[in-house]
Design a protein around this motif. Structure first.
Motif, mmCIF file in Angstrom:
data_model
loop_
_atom_site.group_PDB
_atom_site.id
_atom_site.type_symbol
_atom_site.label_atom_id
_atom_site.label_comp_id
_atom_site.label_asym_id
_atom_site.label_seq_id
_atom_site.Cartn_x
_atom_site.Cartn_y
_atom_site.Cartn_z
ATOM 1 N N THR A 101 -7.973 8.079 8.038
ATOM 2 C CA THR A 101 -8.444 6.936 7.257
ATOM 3 C C THR A 101 -7.497 6.707 6.096
ATOM 4 O O THR A 101 -7.277 7.603 5.280
ATOM 5 C CB THR A 101 -9.867 7.171 6.726
ATOM 6 N N VAL B 25 -6.665 4.632 2.651
ATOM 7 C CA VAL B 25 -7.362 3.938 1.566
ATOM 8 C C VAL B 25 -6.328 3.137 0.782
ATOM 9 O O VAL B 25 -5.440 3.702 0.149
ATOM 10 C CB VAL B 25 -8.100 4.928 0.648
ATOM 11 N N ARG C 41 -8.616 6.318 15.105
ATOM 12 C CA ARG C 41 -9.432 7.388 15.686
ATOM 13 C C ARG C 41 -8.611 8.305 16.583
ATOM 14 O O ARG C 41 -7.670 7.877 17.240
ATOM 15 C CB ARG C 41 -10.580 6.778 16.501
ATOM 16 N N PHE D 94 -4.960 8.817 1.859
ATOM 17 C CA PHE D 94 -5.456 8.982 3.215
ATOM 18 C C PHE D 94 -6.321 10.231 3.287
ATOM 19 O O PHE D 94 -6.194 11.168 2.487
ATOM 20 C CB PHE D 94 -4.302 9.075 4.220
ATOM 21 N N ARG E 5 -10.441 0.366 3.492
ATOM 22 C CA ARG E 5 -10.233 1.524 4.363
ATOM 23 C C ARG E 5 -9.897 1.058 5.775
ATOM 24 O O ARG E 5 -10.519 0.153 6.308
ATOM 25 C CB ARG E 5 -11.482 2.409 4.388
ATOM 26 N N THR F 215 -9.207 2.899 9.572
ATOM 27 C CA THR F 215 -9.355 4.162 10.291
ATOM 28 C C THR F 215 -8.727 4.053 11.676
ATOM 29 O O THR F 215 -8.963 3.083 12.408
ATOM 30 C CB THR F 215 -10.837 4.544 10.433
ATOM 31 N N ARG G 119 -4.704 -0.009 15.929
ATOM 32 C CA ARG G 119 -6.123 0.282 16.042
ATOM 33 C C ARG G 119 -6.842 -0.895 16.696
ATOM 34 O O ARG G 119 -6.420 -2.044 16.569
ATOM 35 C CB ARG G 119 -6.745 0.560 14.673
ATOM 36 N N ASN H 74 -9.555 11.943 12.883
ATOM 37 C CA ASN H 74 -9.635 10.522 12.536
ATOM 38 C C ASN H 74 -8.932 10.313 11.202
ATOM 39 O O ASN H 74 -9.326 10.900 10.186
ATOM 40 C CB ASN H 74 -11.085 10.059 12.440
#
Length: 451
Positions: free
Chosen positions: A427, A429, A439, A410, A435, A437, A392, A425
């Motif tokens: 994410t 956890v 995309r 997630f 968090r 993310t 990311r 997207n």
């Protein structure tokens, strides 16, 4: 350590330091008015307030207790009208951090921050240095460690990468270039370049932009010195059960992370890392997310495998599937870049003096747009040999994550447009409610997550 003990007196004085502004503000206002009768009245009020806060500090000091029992469980209690007790077993500890800023070292104190497993609320203890080291050895003992201390270029890379990104890269390249040309007298060459930079600022930059340049250079130097001081006496180790590091000259610190509680390892790449061929490696355990990298890895060396053998795979160094990928990657930098370009074009005819200062934010947003293009091509999710890998982009850094917890929570969020192109997207956890993310990931790439 089995009997109850008081905390260090600095734990109570911490409250006095936080209320110092309450005493000073009324006095400053009275001094500016030069009302001496009001000043004497304010001094009497401040004296009463100081005595009250001092009594509260005394109650905090004598009302706080801590101890470690025979099973290695830490018990903390506060008796301030209502008794509050907390207990933490050694098995329930994800990480601990020992901190000794300069004031703490002068008073013989040490701040111990405990990170329980699966909790965001930490336990902070103010102990003496000896008590803090004994507590750390009870909770996370260091047995037969594999030590590594950065030297030479690795320590220099640790300092540079811990300071600033693009400005560090530019000054680092400039220093290397000039040193190669004037190796016998590098200091004279550096001072000459600084003089040329100052002459350029005085000749071409407006007053406001020149002061901005001075401010940016000052902040960069402060950041570089701070990072250099943190790299002094820096060592990192690994045992069968934990990872750890210690270092610092003015602000000493020590960090110990339990291996079974590691959330992920994060290789942060930036233009500076690609130029220096060094990459900082950050790790997270429970709610502990250290500000400093655990170590700096020189690409191609076995250090990464020695200290993190759990990181069996790295995210592939290939372009992600960009078919029907959303252009939302470019909006955070593209919109302000377009606005800056418009203002720059208008200033050419209306206010030419503002043209050059406007080029500074224009260049920054243009660089962010280039970083967004890297994220558009590289962000993705993979699973290799049962390990979850993420890539990311965040500002100028490309984060390559290796996730150690397969049971990480997630969520997948889709917009109406994303539904039509089968993207979402993702994410993740982590423990401690952190968090991460990624995309615009194809749903076909998330089959192993059951989406």
């Amino acid at each position: 350590m089995n009997r109850e003990k008081h905390f260090h007196p600095l734990a109570a004085l911490h409250l006095l330091r936080k209320t110092l502004l309450v005493y000073l503000l009324p006095l400053v206002q009275v001094l500016f008015d030069r009302n001496w009768d009001a000043l004497r009245a304010a001094l009497r009020q401040e004296l009463v307030l100081l005595m009250f806060i001092s009594a509260v500090c005394w109650a905090v000091y004598y009302g706080g207790r801590w101890q470690v029992d025979a099973e290695g469980t830490v018990h903390v209690s506060w008796r301030l009208g209502v008794r509050l007790d907390r207990a933490l077993r050694a098995e329930g500890l994800a990480a601990l951090v020992l901190e000794q800023p300069l004031v703490y070292r002068l008073t013989g104190a040490c701040r111990v921050v405990l990170y329980p497993v699966g909790q965001t609320q930490t336990i902070t203890l103010y102990l003496t240095r000896q008590q803090a080291e004994e507590l750390a050895d009870v909770l996370l003992p260091v047995t037969e460690p594999l030590w590594h201390a950065p030297k030479g270029g690795e320590k220099l890379a640790f300092t540079v990468l811990g300071a600033n990104g693009l400005s560090t890269l530019f000054l680092w390249w400039l220093a290397i270039h000039q040193t190669q040309s004037y190796a016998p007298d590098a200091q004279t060459a550096a001072l000459a370049q600084l003089g040329q930079l100052a002459a350029f600022a005085a000749r071409w930059l407006p007053l406001g932009a020149a002061w901005l340049l001075v401010l940016a250079g000052t902040l960069f130097c402060i950041s570089l010195v701070r990072s250099a001081l943190q790299a002094v006496h820096y060592t990192v180790w690994r045992t069968d059960t934990q990872l750890g590091s210690r270092g610092g000259l003015v602000r000493r610190y020590e960090m110990r992370l339990r291996l079974c509680q590691l959330n992920y390892a994060d290789l942060r790449r930036s233009p500076a890392t690609w130029a220096l061929h060094y990459c900082p490696v950050f790790v997270s355990a429970g709610a502990c997310r250290p500000e400093l990298p655990l170590f700096v890895w020189r690409e191609g060396t076995p250090l990464l495998r020695e200290l993190l053998p759990e990181m069996a795979q790295l995210p592939p160094d290939t372009r992600a599937d960009t078919t029907d990928r959303s252009m939302v990657f470019f909006l955070p930098a593209g919109i302000p870049l377009g606005l800056c370009l418009l203002l720059t074009a208008v200033s050419r005819t209306t206010l030419p003096a503002l043209t050059l200062p406007l080029l500074i934010p224009t260049g920054v947003f243009a660089a962010l747009l280039g970083a967004a293009a890297v994220g558009w091509h590289r962000e993705g999710v993979w699973q290799q040999q049962g390990q979850l890998l993420l890539c990311r982009q965040h500002q100028f850094h490309l984060h390559q994550l290796c996730v150690f917890h397969p049971d990480t929570g997630f969520t997948a969020l889709q917009s109406p447009w994303a539904v039509t192109v089968q993207r979402a997207n993702l994410t993740l956890v982590f423990p401690g409610k952190e968090r991460v993310t990624v995309r615009s990931v194809p749903l076909a790439a998330l089959d192993f997550l059951g989406i």
